[in-house]
Scaffold this motif. Structure first.
Motif, PDB file in Angstrom:
ATOM      1  N   LEU A  34       0.819  -1.213   0.000  1.00  0.00           N
ATOM      2  CA  LEU A  34       0.000   0.000   0.000  1.00  0.00           C
ATOM      3  C   LEU A  34       0.853   1.264   0.000  1.00  0.00           C
ATOM      4  O   LEU A  34       0.515   2.248  -0.652  1.00  0.00           O
ATOM      5  CB  LEU A  34      -0.960   0.004   1.194  1.00  0.00           C
ATOM      6  CG  LEU A  34      -2.150  -0.945   1.083  1.00  0.00           C
ATOM      7  CD1 LEU A  34      -2.960  -0.957   2.371  1.00  0.00           C
ATOM      8  CD2 LEU A  34      -3.039  -0.562  -0.087  1.00  0.00           C
ATOM      9  N   GLY A  43       0.603   3.875  -2.951  1.00  0.00           N
ATOM     10  CA  GLY A  43       0.307   5.279  -2.659  1.00  0.00           C
ATOM     11  C   GLY A  43       1.383   6.203  -3.177  1.00  0.00           C
ATOM     12  O   GLY A  43       1.100   7.257  -3.758  1.00  0.00           O
ATOM     13  N   VAL A  64      -4.590   6.092   0.185  1.00  0.00           N
ATOM     14  CA  VAL A  64      -3.871   4.811   0.110  1.00  0.00           C
ATOM     15  C   VAL A  64      -2.690   4.809   1.078  1.00  0.00           C
ATOM     16  O   VAL A  64      -2.460   3.818   1.792  1.00  0.00           O
ATOM     17  CB  VAL A  64      -3.409   4.519  -1.341  1.00  0.00           C
ATOM     18  CG1 VAL A  64      -2.494   3.306  -1.397  1.00  0.00           C
ATOM     19  CG2 VAL A  64      -4.619   4.316  -2.256  1.00  0.00           C
TER      20      VAL A  64
END
Length: 195
Positions: A136, A140, A176
């Motif tokens: 993640l 992101g 995110v």
């Protein structure tokens, strides 16, 4: 309300929500979100014509890119550092970075400074996410890097302007990154309890 004002408002809401969701133990994260929110709020006011202050919006946008995004990177990359965890050091970093930003961009007229700070912040998040196998975080950071690159190249997708693409992409990237950081904290807490 036009699209520019709408997407600035969305980014402001996301940043404020993430700032207030951050614990007091995460001052760098909170401060970065508040700087980005200030720029977005001023953008929403500017583009909605409610309170157009283009110079103030540009100033806080400069601080968001040159101070807020590097603070975000520090909060993500070095979550246990003094800057990331201690309010005093987060503020010292922010003041020094803001002073450098103001001098380099406004006095020395090195306009690319904020773009370089923003792109390097996103790139460092991607590299750390890949290196530490944090999916993640890497995602992101990659979304943020792609968003900032698209804005720097003035890419658009009509009817969206480059600024609209920037605000949509930043909102998604920040969400995110927040999910990744919350997941890291919960995994760390769980492993600390089991040891």
């Amino acid at each position: 309300m036009n699209l520019q004002a709408l997407f600035d408002a969305v980014l402001a809401v996301v940043c404020l929500a993430l700032a207030f969701d951050a614990s007091k133990a995460r001052p760098a994260w909170r401060l970065s979100q508040l700087l980005l929110a200030a720029a977005a709020i001023l953008g929403a006011l500017r583009f909605s014509q409610l309170l157009p202050m283009p110079s103030l919006h540009q100033f806080f946008s400069m601080l968001g890119a040159g101070v807020g995004l590097p603070l975000l990177a520090m909060a993500v990359i070095q979550p246990d550092s003094a800057v990331a965890t201690q309010r005093r050091f987060a503020w010292i970093y922010a003041i020094v970075a803001a002073t450098a930003c103001i001098f380099l961009v406004m006095v020395a007229q090195i306009k690319a400074w904020t773009a370089v700070c923003a792109l390097l912040s996103a790139l460092s998040i991607v590299v750390l996410g890949v290196k530490n196998q944090k999916k993640l975080t890497a995602l992101g950071g990659l979304l943020l890097l792609m968003t900032l690159t698209a804005f720097a190249l003035k890419l658009n997708a009509p009817p969206l302007l480059p600024g609209d693409v920037l605000h949509i992409g930043m909102s998604l990237s920040l969400l995110v990154l927040w999910m990744g950081s919350k997941r890291s904290v919960s995994i760390t807490s769980t492993s600390a309890l089991t040891n």
